[in-house]
Design an enzyme around this catalytic site. Structure first.
Site, PDB file in Angstrom:
ATOM      1  N   HIS A 135     -13.378 -18.666 -24.918  1.00 32.21           N
ATOM      2  CA  HIS A 135     -14.782 -19.731 -23.892  1.00 32.21           C
ATOM      3  C   HIS A 135     -16.071 -18.659 -24.365  1.00 32.21           C
ATOM      4  CE1 HIS A 135     -12.241 -23.162 -21.825  1.00 32.21           C
ATOM      5  NE2 HIS A 135     -13.711 -23.259 -21.826  1.00 32.21           N
ATOM      6  N   LYS A 139     -20.187 -18.845 -20.509  1.00 37.15           N
ATOM      7  CA  LYS A 139     -19.875 -19.313 -19.409  1.00 37.15           C
ATOM      8  C   LYS A 139     -19.544 -18.446 -18.141  1.00 37.15           C
ATOM      9  CE  LYS A 139     -15.377 -22.172 -18.698  1.00 37.15           C
ATOM     10  NZ  LYS A 139     -15.929 -22.914 -18.371  1.00 37.15           N
TER      11      LYS A 139
HETATM   12  N1  LIG Z   1     -15.905 -30.884 -17.981  1.00 38.24           N
HETATM   13  C1  LIG Z   1     -16.764 -30.259 -18.803  1.00 38.24           C
HETATM   14  O1  LIG Z   1     -15.764 -30.923 -20.129  1.00 38.24           O
HETATM   15  C2  LIG Z   1     -17.263 -29.200 -19.174  1.00 38.24           C
HETATM   16  C3  LIG Z   1     -17.376 -29.226 -20.907  1.00 38.24           C
HETATM   17  C4  LIG Z   1     -18.766 -27.433 -20.707  1.00 38.24           C
HETATM   18  C5  LIG Z   1     -18.821 -27.461 -19.178  1.00 38.24           C
HETATM   19  N2  LIG Z   1     -19.048 -27.834 -18.554  1.00 38.24           N
HETATM   20  C6  LIG Z   1     -19.070 -26.811 -17.560  1.00 38.24           C
HETATM   21  O2  LIG Z   1     -20.888 -27.879 -17.005  1.00 38.24           O
HETATM   22  C7  LIG Z   1     -21.757 -26.915 -16.328  1.00 38.24           C
HETATM   23  C8  LIG Z   1     -22.933 -27.166 -16.828  1.00 38.24           C
HETATM   24  O3  LIG Z   1     -22.483 -25.420 -18.171  1.00 38.24           O
HETATM   25  P1  LIG Z   1     -23.841 -26.016 -19.534  1.00 38.24           P
HETATM   26  O4  LIG Z   1     -23.142 -24.845 -20.701  1.00 38.24           O
HETATM   27  O5  LIG Z   1     -24.111 -26.614 -19.792  1.00 38.24           O
HETATM   28  O6  LIG Z   1     -24.682 -24.779 -18.321  1.00 38.24           O
HETATM   29  P2  LIG Z   1     -26.552 -24.160 -18.287  1.00 38.24           P
HETATM   30  O7  LIG Z   1     -26.398 -23.053 -17.030  1.00 38.24           O
HETATM   31  O8  LIG Z   1     -26.996 -24.330 -19.938  1.00 38.24           O
HETATM   32  O9  LIG Z   1     -27.245 -25.825 -17.479  1.00 38.24           O
HETATM   33  C9  LIG Z   1     -26.939 -25.934 -16.364  1.00 38.24           C
HETATM   34  C10 LIG Z   1     -28.134 -26.091 -16.060  1.00 38.24           C
HETATM   35  O10 LIG Z   1     -28.027 -26.491 -14.151  1.00 38.24           O
HETATM   36  C11 LIG Z   1     -29.513 -26.539 -13.888  1.00 38.24           C
HETATM   37  N3  LIG Z   1     -29.294 -26.552 -12.289  1.00 38.24           N
HETATM   38  C12 LIG Z   1     -29.078 -25.270 -11.461  1.00 38.24           C
HETATM   39  N4  LIG Z   1     -29.121 -25.235 -10.320  1.00 38.24           N
HETATM   40  C13 LIG Z   1     -29.348 -26.882 -10.556  1.00 38.24           C
HETATM   41  C14 LIG Z   1     -29.396 -28.029  -9.202  1.00 38.24           C
HETATM   42  N5  LIG Z   1     -29.702 -27.525  -7.479  1.00 38.24           N
HETATM   43  N6  LIG Z   1     -29.912 -29.328  -9.432  1.00 38.24           N
HETATM   44  C15 LIG Z   1     -30.226 -29.670 -10.936  1.00 38.24           C
HETATM   45  N7  LIG Z   1     -29.648 -29.080 -11.519  1.00 38.24           N
HETATM   46  C16 LIG Z   1     -29.537 -27.787 -10.961  1.00 38.24           C
HETATM   47  C17 LIG Z   1     -29.819 -25.499 -15.027  1.00 38.24           C
HETATM   48  O11 LIG Z   1     -31.535 -24.724 -14.181  1.00 38.24           O
HETATM   49  C18 LIG Z   1     -29.555 -25.208 -15.976  1.00 38.24           C
HETATM   50  O12 LIG Z   1     -30.364 -25.978 -16.547  1.00 38.24           O
HETATM   51  C19 LIG Z   1     -20.905 -24.584 -16.433  1.00 38.24           C
HETATM   52  O13 LIG Z   1     -20.293 -25.429 -14.698  1.00 38.24           O
HETATM   53  C20 LIG Z   1     -19.673 -25.415 -17.587  1.00 38.24           C
HETATM   54  O14 LIG Z   1     -18.212 -24.612 -16.736  1.00 38.24           O
HETATM   55  C21 LIG Z   1     -18.234 -28.302 -18.007  1.00 38.24           C
END
Ligand SMILES: NC(=O)c1ccc[n+]([C@@H]2O[C@H](COP(=O)([O-])OP(=O)(O)OC[C@H]3O[C@@H](n4cnc5c(N)ncnc54)[C@H](O)[C@@H]3O)[C@@H](O)[C@H]2O)c1
Length: 229
Positions: A135, A139
């Protein structure tokens, strides 16, 4: 649900949340009714009432609280956030009032769901298995939710996933996984590559459309929605 399905995205300013907002806005039959994110100054609690379905792509610290907000509001929630133990929420979902569904999806990429399914099937015949997941370097969790889910599915079919699961973090990567099964004189490699976050969006839309019809209050995996199609 009558008319368009109203969707609020939690983590809307993040990488996955912002891409999901674009996909929901472009999708037929869905309406983006809220973007919750502390960096936008919007709390999920303030906009959850506008949602039939919440999609959570936040952080391992924030996601459990967001799921409880959705259960209290009797609103379906799709959890894309990885890296936290979601099992305590199973009981909360099962005891929650109303018909709210919690759908935890470790990987929305349909190719990744198939990779997990094929790996579990192959492990019935070639039970010695190693998993390598790769990744991007921002991450937060390791091993990935997909790798842990793959290991569970393989173990459920009698396979032996060697410890540790290997986690590679490098700039330039998005989300990739290789499952290698070894037997006398041969190996079988099953590999999936997400080379763009768009790979997750068809699965997000399928989940948004299907979550309200899931038979159980707490479900793990996009498979449950694909099998409904
Ligand atoms: N399931 C999947 O297919 C998949 C794919 C990619 C990433 N992910 C996961 O998704 C998650 C997010 O990844 P990302 O790359 O977008 O991260 P990122 O850091 O770009 O975004 C996370 C966002 O969440 C916000 N946040 C924090 N606390 C919050 C709250 N209480 N309420 C609302 N928003 C809040 C942050 O301000 C930030 O903008 C990670 O856990 C990642 O592993 C899952």
């Amino acid at each position: 649900m009558n008319g368009a399905v109203r969707v609020v995205v939690a983590g809307a300013a993040g990488r996955m949340g912002a891409t999901s907002c674009e996909a929901i806005e472009a999708a037929d039959g869905l309406e983006l009714t809220g973007r919750a994110d502390p960096s936008l100054g919007v709390e999920l609690a303030d906009v959850v009432a506008d949602a039939d379905v919440v999609v959570d792509f936040t952080t391992p610290d924030a996601a459990p609280g967001n799921i409880r907000i959705c259960l209290d509001a009797e609103t379906h929630v799709i959890v894309g956030t990885t890296g936290f133990d979601h099992e305590p929420l199973r009981l909360a979902a099962q005891q929650g009032g109303g018909g709210a569904r919690v759908l935890v999806v470790p990987n929305f990429a349909i190719g990744a769901v198939l990779m997990m399914r094929f790996a579990a099937e192959a492990a019935r015949h070639m039970p010695e298995v190693e998993i390598i997941e790769l990744h991007h370097d921002r991450k937060l969790d390791a091993p990935s939710g997909t790798a842990k889910r793959t290991a569970e599915l393989i173990a459920g079919r009698g396979g032996n996933v060697h410890e540790p699961i290997h986690s590679v973090r490098l700039p330039g990567l998005v989300a990739h996984q290789e499952v290698i099964l070894g037997g006398p004189g041969q190996t079988l490699s099953i590999r999936h590559d997400s080379i763009d976050r768009m790979s997750f969006m068809p699965g997000v839309l399928i989940a948004v459309r299907a979550v309200g019809s899931l038979p159980d209050r707490f479900t793990v995996g996009l498979e449950a929605c694909l099998d409904q199609e």
